[in-house]
Design an enzyme around this catalytic site. Structure first.
Site, PDB file in Angstrom:
ATOM      1  N   TYR A  18       7.242   1.937  -8.061  1.00 14.49           N
ATOM      2  CA  TYR A  18       6.576   0.642  -8.059  1.00 14.49           C
ATOM      3  C   TYR A  18       6.089   0.271  -9.459  1.00 14.49           C
ATOM      4  O   TYR A  18       6.233  -0.874  -9.892  1.00 14.49           O
ATOM      5  CB  TYR A  18       5.427   0.624  -7.046  1.00 14.49           C
ATOM      6  CG  TYR A  18       5.887   0.861  -5.631  1.00 14.49           C
ATOM      7  CD1 TYR A  18       7.039   0.255  -5.133  1.00 14.49           C
ATOM      8  CD2 TYR A  18       5.178   1.705  -4.779  1.00 14.49           C
ATOM      9  CE1 TYR A  18       7.469   0.478  -3.834  1.00 14.49           C
ATOM     10  CE2 TYR A  18       5.599   1.921  -3.473  1.00 14.49           C
ATOM     11  CZ  TYR A  18       6.741   1.310  -3.009  1.00 14.49           C
ATOM     12  OH  TYR A  18       7.162   1.533  -1.728  1.00 14.49           O
TER      13      TYR A  18
ATOM     14  N   GLU B  31       0.863  -1.170   0.000  1.00  9.87           N
ATOM     15  CA  GLU B  31       0.000   0.000   0.000  1.00  9.87           C
ATOM     16  C   GLU B  31       0.895   1.214   0.000  1.00  9.87           C
ATOM     17  O   GLU B  31       1.933   1.223   0.663  1.00  9.87           O
ATOM     18  CB  GLU B  31      -0.905   0.032   1.239  1.00  9.87           C
ATOM     19  CG  GLU B  31      -1.995  -0.994   1.200  1.00  9.87           C
ATOM     20  CD  GLU B  31      -2.021  -1.857   2.457  1.00  9.87           C
ATOM     21  OE1 GLU B  31      -1.171  -1.641   3.346  1.00  9.87           O
ATOM     22  OE2 GLU B  31      -2.862  -2.754   2.528  1.00  9.87           O
TER      23      GLU B  31
END
Length: 152
Positions: free
Chosen positions: A115, A103
């Site tokens: 990411y 998260e």
């Protein structure tokens, strides 16, 4: 020389100090200590004796959840976050994991970009998950499927 070493309990004070300098909403000492369990994969990135950054992740069955990657404030922008992420992905692959979850604050665009560049894809949103100055903000849930062709 840069090296990765498993986090030692004696290093927690150093990590807490680095966390407080590098992030707006730092982890508590108790949270760091709670992650010193056998099913966690916690590594420090060092150059000599200097801690450049670290990550904490947990494996459950064939999945890994990345809880945090932090780079020292004075070392950010030098590719250490990418090195930490690549190391974590390799550790997950070596452990036979099939996917990685994380998260990230919806406002943390540099992390989201990192990411994405490693192959993570958005998988959902947790509304109001993180505290911030306005009260709360959403978390973007991201997933990486680990295959033999996953780029690092």
């Amino acid at each position: 020389m840069i090296s990765f070493k498993p986090v030692e309990p004696a290093e927690i004070d150093v990590l807490v100090a680095l966390e407080q300098q590098a992030t707006e909403y730092p982890w508590s000492r108790a949270l760091f200590e709670s992650c010193l369990q056998p099913d966690y994969s916690n590594y420090v990135l060092r150059q000599g004796q200097q801690v450049l950054g670290y990550y904490f992740a947990q494996q459950v069955l064939d999945e890994v959840t990345l809880f945090t990657i932090t780079v020292a404030a004075d070392q950010q922008g030098k590719g250490y976050g990418r090195s930490l992420l690549q190391h974590m992905i390799q550790q997950a692959k070596s452990a036979g994991c099939r996917q990685v979850w994380l998260e990230v604050r919806a406002s943390n665009q540099p992390a989201i970009n990192l990411y994405h560049s490693a192959g993570f894809q958005p998988a959902g949103v947790r509304k109001g998950y993180y505290q911030n100055a306005a009260g709360s903000e959403d978390a973007v849930v991201m997933q990486l499927l680990l295959t033999k062709s996953t780029t690092e």
